[in-house]
Design an enzyme around this catalytic site. Sequence first.
Site, PDB file in Angstrom:
ATOM      1  N   ASP A 173       0.824  -1.210   0.000  1.00 43.35           N
ATOM      2  CA  ASP A 173       0.000   0.000   0.000  1.00 43.35           C
ATOM      3  C   ASP A 173       0.856   1.258   0.000  1.00 43.35           C
ATOM      4  O   ASP A 173       0.604   2.210  -0.752  1.00 43.35           O
ATOM      5  CB  ASP A 173      -0.898   0.016   1.241  1.00 43.35           C
ATOM      6  N   LEU A 174       1.850   1.289   0.870  1.00 36.28           N
ATOM      7  CA  LEU A 174       2.662   2.492   1.019  1.00 36.28           C
ATOM      8  C   LEU A 174       3.433   2.788  -0.264  1.00 36.28           C
ATOM      9  O   LEU A 174       3.517   3.941  -0.703  1.00 36.28           O
ATOM     10  CB  LEU A 174       3.621   2.331   2.194  1.00 36.28           C
TER      11      LEU A 174
END
Length: 400
Positions: A173-174
């Site tokens: 996600d990051l």
Amino acid sequence: MSGALDDLLVVDLTRALAGPQAAMMLGDFGARVIKVESPAGDDTRSWGPPFVKDDQGTAQSTYFLSCNRNKESITLDLKRAEDADVLARLVERADVLMENYKPGALERLGFGAARLMELNPRLVVLSISGFGHDGPESARAGYDQIAQGEAGLMSLTGPGPDQPQRVGVPIADLMAGMNGAFGVLAALRERDRTGRGQIVRTSLLASVVAAHAFQGTRWTVAGEVGRAQGNQHPSIAPYGLFRCAGGSVQIACGNDAMWQRLCAGLDIVAPQPQLYATNADRLANRDSLTELLEGVFAGFEPDELLRRLADAGVPAGRVRTLDEVYAWEQTRSQRLLVDVEHRTLGKITLPGSALRTFTLDDAGTETETTRSDHLSPPVLDADADAIRAWLDTGTVPSRP
């Protein structure tokens, strides 16, 4: 409010982490970010524990707080015509729209790419998906741990090949968020030249595969499949976590000169030095190398060993817990903690941006210009009245 992007308006339709991370990064540099949430709110508002209670006794999720600073919140039900109209008016004024719906979902709500560009030909649209917007598995929902596994990262992480392990933060996600923010800035630069917006797409899958680095070319070029091998580097030795008296330290000998300094600084005498002469030799004899080093390190407590390694010019460090990281003066010196005033929680401290900015005058003196006046993560729908009034009157409201 200040920053390099303070003339930009970002409409953030994203939920969970990848999209909110991208929008927050733009907000950190001054962009006005309007977070459009469903009436139920972003999923992460309910992700916990831990929760913290505000002055009304309402539980606030620390997960949500981690990725939504420098934003305003309005709730819209896009299946209602009047709320869809509000979004359309926001799009007309926006520079950037971000979304991470499953591919096709936003079009079914009446805001597909063609409609968005009709409303605003200068709009830059960021779309983040789990597995890509086309291809045979594009319809799959994207969740970080699933993406870590499907994209091969878990096979490289863990104590051994038969014990795959996810990374301790939602790294897919990051990275998707960071890639998305980068893509938006590139598209805005292109808009400066052409006057037209673009669609930027990335995915959790793409972000992990693109981060395979040397493990990727290890397969694509050399035909070797990397596998998890704990805290030792697959291509450099000694490089990893080593036990000592009462704990452990990490060392990184990136070249033969560092290895020689390590031996000299710690009085390491190998019974068969030819086994460890080069990095390739040390990799081939990693087990005996580890045994040799840990035998020497057993005579040192971690602090003393780290001091000796520093004196020898060998990169080394400890493994800190998060409370130790945030108490560490080096962390604080890098502006990695920011204090904000939350509407209901009062003063809270958040992890800050990884980026700092500086100007340099004619004399070569640096002046830091890193933004310091951050907004706290928003309370659900807290800015709705001000946003609607701005849309109705054209008067830009003061930033909260």
